[in-house]
Design an enzyme around this catalytic site. Structure first.
Site, PDB file in Angstrom:
ATOM      1  N   GLN A   1      23.256  16.313   4.784  1.00 12.19           N
ATOM      2  CA  GLN A   1      22.481  16.735   3.622  1.00 12.19           C
ATOM      3  C   GLN A   1      21.500  15.664   3.158  1.00 12.19           C
ATOM      4  O   GLN A   1      20.345  15.974   2.828  1.00 12.19           O
ATOM      5  CB  GLN A   1      23.417  17.115   2.465  1.00 12.19           C
ATOM      6  CG  GLN A   1      24.181  18.376   2.695  1.00 12.19           C
ATOM      7  CD  GLN A   1      25.158  18.668   1.562  1.00 12.19           C
ATOM      8  OE1 GLN A   1      25.328  17.883   0.634  1.00 12.19           O
ATOM      9  NE2 GLN A   1      25.798  19.820   1.635  1.00 12.19           N
TER      10      GLN A   1
ATOM     11  N   LEU B   1      16.064   5.470  10.490  1.00 12.10           N
ATOM     12  CA  LEU B   1      16.191   4.862  11.812  1.00 12.10           C
ATOM     13  C   LEU B   1      17.301   3.821  11.880  1.00 12.10           C
ATOM     14  O   LEU B   1      17.548   3.261  12.940  1.00 12.10           O
ATOM     15  CB  LEU B   1      14.857   4.222  12.210  1.00 12.10           C
ATOM     16  CG  LEU B   1      13.727   5.210  12.457  1.00 12.10           C
ATOM     17  CD1 LEU B   1      12.408   4.479  12.554  1.00 12.10           C
ATOM     18  CD2 LEU B   1      13.997   6.019  13.707  1.00 12.10           C
ATOM     19  N   GLY B   2      17.941   3.547  10.759  1.00  7.85           N
ATOM     20  CA  GLY B   2      18.991   2.532  10.759  1.00  7.85           C
ATOM     21  C   GLY B   2      18.418   1.182  11.155  1.00  7.85           C
ATOM     22  O   GLY B   2      17.305   0.827  10.796  1.00  7.85           O
TER      23      GLY B   2
ATOM     24  N   GLU C   1      -6.905  -7.700  -3.219  1.00  7.43           N
ATOM     25  CA  GLU C   1      -7.743  -8.148  -4.334  1.00  7.43           C
ATOM     26  C   GLU C   1      -7.475  -7.376  -5.617  1.00  7.43           C
ATOM     27  O   GLU C   1      -8.398  -7.020  -6.352  1.00  7.43           O
ATOM     28  CB  GLU C   1      -9.222  -8.060  -3.955  1.00  7.43           C
ATOM     29  CG  GLU C   1      -9.610  -9.006  -2.854  1.00  7.43           C
ATOM     30  CD  GLU C   1     -11.080  -8.953  -2.507  1.00  7.43           C
ATOM     31  OE1 GLU C   1     -11.848  -8.248  -3.193  1.00  7.43           O
ATOM     32  OE2 GLU C   1     -11.459  -9.612  -1.537  1.00  7.43           O
TER      33      GLU C   1
ATOM     34  N   THR D   1      -6.340  -4.293  -6.053  1.00  9.25           N
ATOM     35  CA  THR D   1      -6.770  -2.899  -6.005  1.00  9.25           C
ATOM     36  C   THR D   1      -5.920  -1.999  -6.880  1.00  9.25           C
ATOM     37  O   THR D   1      -6.428  -1.185  -7.643  1.00  9.25           O
ATOM     38  CB  THR D   1      -6.747  -2.379  -4.546  1.00  9.25           C
ATOM     39  OG1 THR D   1      -7.568  -3.230  -3.764  1.00  9.25           O
ATOM     40  CG2 THR D   1      -7.245  -0.965  -4.461  1.00  9.25           C
TER      41      THR D   1
ATOM     42  N   PHE E   1     -11.273  -4.287 -19.234  1.00  8.03           N
ATOM     43  CA  PHE E   1     -11.898  -5.295 -18.386  1.00  8.03           C
ATOM     44  C   PHE E   1     -13.405  -5.168 -18.499  1.00  8.03           C
ATOM     45  O   PHE E   1     -13.909  -4.177 -18.997  1.00  8.03           O
ATOM     46  CB  PHE E   1     -11.461  -5.133 -16.920  1.00  8.03           C
ATOM     47  CG  PHE E   1     -11.854  -3.816 -16.314  1.00  8.03           C
ATOM     48  CD1 PHE E   1     -13.014  -3.702 -15.574  1.00  8.03           C
ATOM     49  CD2 PHE E   1     -11.060  -2.681 -16.488  1.00  8.03           C
ATOM     50  CE1 PHE E   1     -13.387  -2.479 -15.030  1.00  8.03           C
ATOM     51  CE2 PHE E   1     -11.419  -1.454 -15.940  1.00  8.03           C
ATOM     52  CZ  PHE E   1     -12.592  -1.361 -15.194  1.00  8.03           C
TER      53      PHE E   1
END
Length: 133
Positions: free
Chosen positions: A28, A87-88, A112, A114, A132
């Site tokens: 599950q 994927l372990g 930078e 973003t 800003f």
């Protein structure tokens, strides 16, 4: 958005990988992870298509672009990390690609500042106050 090469093979790998004498895909929690990844991938693609249509029709605003970019990079990174868990121990090897994609996405998210600039652009649109210059 996360390339399908990082996501699609996970469902195939979970079918082939045996855990407790059962395919990993029969559990599950695995199915929940695959379903959630599919959901987020689909939402990201729909968001990108929608923003493209807005751009073509009337012009897209900078904060809309920021919303799309920020969301899709965050979700793609989350999907890459989730793929790794399916994927372990193999999920951290070079044989599979999720962490390679995650590393590329980390650079996109943080290049930078973003991520922070997208947040400030969205915040300015929500409040009308630039934080800003």
């Amino acid at each position: 958005m996360l390339p399908v090469t990082a996501w699609k093979p996970r469902s195939l790998t979970t079918q082939a990988r045996e855990v407790f004498d059962r395919p990993l895909s029969s559990f599950q929690l695995t199915q929940e992870k695959l379903a959630n990844m599919t959901l987020e991938l689909g939402k990201g693609m729909l968001l990108a298509v929608h923003l493209g249509r807005i751009k073509d029709a009337e012009g897209v605003r900078p904060e809309q672009v920021s919303l799309g970019k920020l969301n899709n990079v965050r979700e793609a990174l989350s999907i890459a990390r989730e793929c790794r868990t399916l994927l372990g121990g193999s999920g951290i090897t070079l044989e599979y690609s999720p962490l390679r994609h995650a590393n590329n996405l980390e650079s996109v998210l943080t290049y930078e500042g973003t991520s922070e600039m997208h947040l400030l652009s969205i915040g300015r649109a929500l409040t009308g106050q630039p934080a800003f210059r």
